[in-house]
Design a protein around this motif. Structure first.
Motif, PDB file in Angstrom:
ATOM      1  N   ALA A 198      62.470 130.650  86.376  1.00  0.00           N
ATOM      2  CA  ALA A 198      62.125 129.593  87.327  1.00  0.00           C
ATOM      3  C   ALA A 198      60.617 129.458  87.499  1.00  0.00           C
ATOM      4  CB  ALA A 198      62.787 129.879  88.677  1.00  0.00           C
ATOM      5  N   VAL A 216      62.244 123.905  95.381  1.00  0.00           N
ATOM      6  CA  VAL A 216      61.072 123.379  94.691  1.00  0.00           C
ATOM      7  C   VAL A 216      60.629 122.143  95.451  1.00  0.00           C
ATOM      8  CG1 VAL A 216      61.623 124.301  92.405  1.00  0.00           C
ATOM      9  CG2 VAL A 216      62.522 122.089  93.075  1.00  0.00           C
ATOM     10  N   LEU A 256      57.682 125.863  92.521  1.00  0.00           N
ATOM     11  CA  LEU A 256      58.653 126.763  93.134  1.00  0.00           C
ATOM     12  C   LEU A 256      58.059 127.318  94.428  1.00  0.00           C
ATOM     13  CD1 LEU A 256      61.408 128.231  92.751  1.00  0.00           C
ATOM     14  CD2 LEU A 256      60.124 130.071  91.642  1.00  0.00           C
ATOM     15  N   LEU A 308      62.343 116.598  90.103  1.00  0.00           N
ATOM     16  CA  LEU A 308      62.782 117.926  90.507  1.00  0.00           C
ATOM     17  C   LEU A 308      64.243 118.183  90.131  1.00  0.00           C
ATOM     18  CD1 LEU A 308      61.115 118.151  94.041  1.00  0.00           C
ATOM     19  CD2 LEU A 308      60.172 118.802  91.827  1.00  0.00           C
ATOM     20  N   SER A 365      59.647 127.500  84.278  1.00  0.00           N
ATOM     21  CA  SER A 365      60.173 126.146  84.070  1.00  0.00           C
ATOM     22  C   SER A 365      59.887 125.210  85.242  1.00  0.00           C
ATOM     23  CB  SER A 365      61.680 126.200  83.811  1.00  0.00           C
ATOM     24  OG  SER A 365      62.367 126.736  84.916  1.00  0.00           O
ATOM     25  N   CYS A 366      59.643 125.762  86.427  1.00  0.00           N
ATOM     26  CA  CYS A 366      59.346 124.921  87.592  1.00  0.00           C
ATOM     27  C   CYS A 366      57.847 124.806  87.848  1.00  0.00           C
ATOM     28  CB  CYS A 366      60.041 125.465  88.833  1.00  0.00           C
ATOM     29  SG  CYS A 366      61.841 125.452  88.720  1.00  0.00           S
ATOM     30  N   MET A 373      64.504 119.288  86.634  1.00  0.00           N
ATOM     31  CA  MET A 373      63.909 120.623  86.533  1.00  0.00           C
ATOM     32  C   MET A 373      64.937 121.703  86.906  1.00  0.00           C
ATOM     33  SD  MET A 373      60.372 121.741  88.400  1.00  0.00           S
ATOM     34  CE  MET A 373      59.484 120.381  87.649  1.00  0.00           C
ATOM     35  N   ILE A 374      65.637 121.489  88.018  1.00  0.00           N
ATOM     36  CA  ILE A 374      66.608 122.484  88.472  1.00  0.00           C
ATOM     37  C   ILE A 374      67.842 122.472  87.584  1.00  0.00           C
ATOM     38  CG2 ILE A 374      68.128 123.141  90.369  1.00  0.00           C
ATOM     39  CD1 ILE A 374      66.038 122.274  92.324  1.00  0.00           C
ATOM     40  N   LEU A 411      67.217 124.485  84.680  1.00  0.00           N
ATOM     41  CA  LEU A 411      67.277 125.903  85.030  1.00  0.00           C
ATOM     42  C   LEU A 411      68.728 126.371  85.083  1.00  0.00           C
ATOM     43  CD1 LEU A 411      65.646 128.427  86.002  1.00  0.00           C
ATOM     44  CD2 LEU A 411      66.023 127.601  88.333  1.00  0.00           C
TER      45      LEU A 411
END
Length: 481
Positions: free
Chosen positions: A252, A297, A260, A305, A255-256, A308-309, A312
């Motif tokens: 995380a 995030v 985060l 976002l 990738s975030c 993005m999640i 993940l």
């Protein structure tokens, strides 16, 4: 010196009362013991001693006048903020009489500069009010605590408060640009600088951040603000074990990007405690899982976002680190997920006597520590329930213990004290800290001192001697008096 001698006031009670009444008016002094309870009991219900009386100044200059008077007459004193401390630091010493200086009336927001991203406030400002004022100016003060509706900025500074957003924004130490402090002899030091870069020699303000009121009383602070997040996403993710939590965290962080802002470990036992305290809370997932991660995030500009999640989730599932999860689809659902995090603390309180710890470890050591600590607790007391949760993103773990229900109160306290010693030995063996954010106060003083080497102890004593040679200010907190 006996306890009876130790609590004798150096001057007549009436003389102190007259001085405070003349300076503050009748509403600025509390001397009726019937009114002390609100000031002597902390959030967890632990009670300190009774003060001689309580002074309630309304300006930094009045604080300075009170402290100067105490210095002249050798009157011990302790400052108090929002009663949310958990280590006995701001409660009156039960074995030594003290004047309590409550900062609750120092509650002005002095200046907010949205271009400089800074805010100057009195130390008695409640954290939530500071956050609300920042938001009105399209800014964000990121310190986030369960007690933010009652804790005060001065206490946040004095304990170097942490909370939920440390991994992105840092602790209070990183959020303070300047301070105003009354020194133990009554001098008022004005370090209220709003500079983001200032390299003029020693950074004096850092000495008072985390000092728990032992070197001076914080009366004002210049706080660093951030742009207000325009969008945020909250997700609850089920994972198989602690090792998977750490693997997911590392993923995380990458990738975030830097978006985060929170990454919380919540075992299933904590979920059950939350549902006990708040029965109307829905269980977010269809099936129960051993461990969960609550993450957030946020962004102040355009950012996808959700994608993005979701990425993940997909990657974590492929690697076996994600079993299930839910991405909050509304602010209401996000609030419910965060309510789980808050309600589980209430659930602990409802269970009665328990051990609260506030430890930190290198993040990469958390799996090995948890394995060792769980094994040690099972060996020493198999019926004691472990409740280990915390801020994985900064290595802060609340490894709490619920003793067997069939023990009487004294037996519970004795057992928890024994287990705390075992736990702290393991913290030391894994190169951690016994206090990540609550401080030392009086409660953690003994284990803190046991772990100090001679050089560090000498330096700490030297600082206290330099600022407070008479030992009048918050004596017996952090260091022995």
């Amino acid at each position: 010196m006996t306890v009876e001698q130790d609590i004798t006031m150096p001057i007549a009670t009436q003389e102190l009362h007259d001085f405070l009444s003349d300076l503050l008016g009748s509403s600025g002094v509390i001397d009726d013991p019937a009114e002390f309870a609100r000031y002597t009991t902390d959030w967890a219900g632990d009670k300190g001693g009774d003060p001689w009386m309580i002074a309630r100044p309304g300006t930094p200059e009045q604080v300075a006048d009170i402290v100067a008077f105490c210095h002249r007459h050798q009157i011990p004193m302790v400052a108090q903020g929002g009663h949310s401390g958990l280590v006995g630091g701001a409660q009156p010493d039960p074995e030594r009489g003290e004047l309590m200086i409550s900062l609750e009336r120092l509650n002005r927001i002095r200046h907010l500069d949205p271009i400089n991203f800074s805010m100057s406030v009195d130390s008695g400002c409640i954290l939530q009010n500071v956050k609300d004022a920042a938001e009105e100016a399209d800014c964000y003060f990121p310190l986030a605590l369960g007690a933010q509706g009652s804790c005060q900025i001065g206490g946040n500074v004095s304990t170097n408060a942490g909370g939920l957003n440390v991994l992105r924004y840092g602790m209070m130490r990183q959020l303070v640009l300047g301070l105003e402090v009354v020194l133990p002899d009554g001098r008022l030091w004005n370090g209220m600088h709003a500079l983001h870069k200032d390299n003029r020699g020693y950074d004096l303000k850092q000495l008072f951040i985390g000092a728990e009121g032992t070197l001076g009383i914080v009366t004002g602070a210049v706080l660093k603000l951030a742009p207000r997040p325009q969008t945020s996403r909250t997700a609850l993710i089920a994972v198989p074990d602690i090792a998977s939590v750490l693997a997911l965290y590392a993923q995380a962080r990458r990738s975030c990007c830097d978006l985060l802002s929170a990454f919380e470990l919540i075992p299933r036992v904590c979920m059950e405690l939350a549902f006990e305290a708040a029965p109307d809370l829905p269980d977010p997932l269809d099936e129960a899982h051993p461990v969960y991660v609550l993450m957030e995030v946020s962004a102040s500009g355009p950012a996808d976002l959700d994608t993005m999640i979701e990425h993940l989730f997909e990657t974590g599932s492929d690697q076996g680190n994600v079993l299930d999860g839910v991405l909050a689809s509304s602010e209401t659902q996000a609030a419910q997920l965060w309510q789980i995090r808050e309600s589980m603390l209430e659930g602990q309180q409802m269970r009665g006597e328990h051990l609260r710890t506030d430890i930190s470890l290198p993040i990469s050591s958390l799996t090995a520590f948890c394995d060792a600590a769980n094994h040690a607790m099972a060996q020493h007391s198999p019926e004691t329930q472990v409740i280990a949760y915390g801020h994985i993103g900064d290595g802060n773990l609340h490894f709490n213990l619920l003793p067997p229900a069939n023990l009487d109160l004294e037996a519970k306290k004795a057992l928890l004290h024994e287990l705390e010693g075992v736990l702290f030995d393991l913290v030391d063996a894994h190169h951690g800290s016994i206090s990540a954010e609550h401080g030392i106060g009086r409660v953690k003083q003994v284990p803190f001192l046991e772990d100090l080497d001679e050089t560090e102890y000498t330096l700490l004593k030297g600082l206290k001697q330099l600022f407070d040679p008479e030992g009048l200010m918050a004596a017996g907190r952090i260091l022995p008096r």
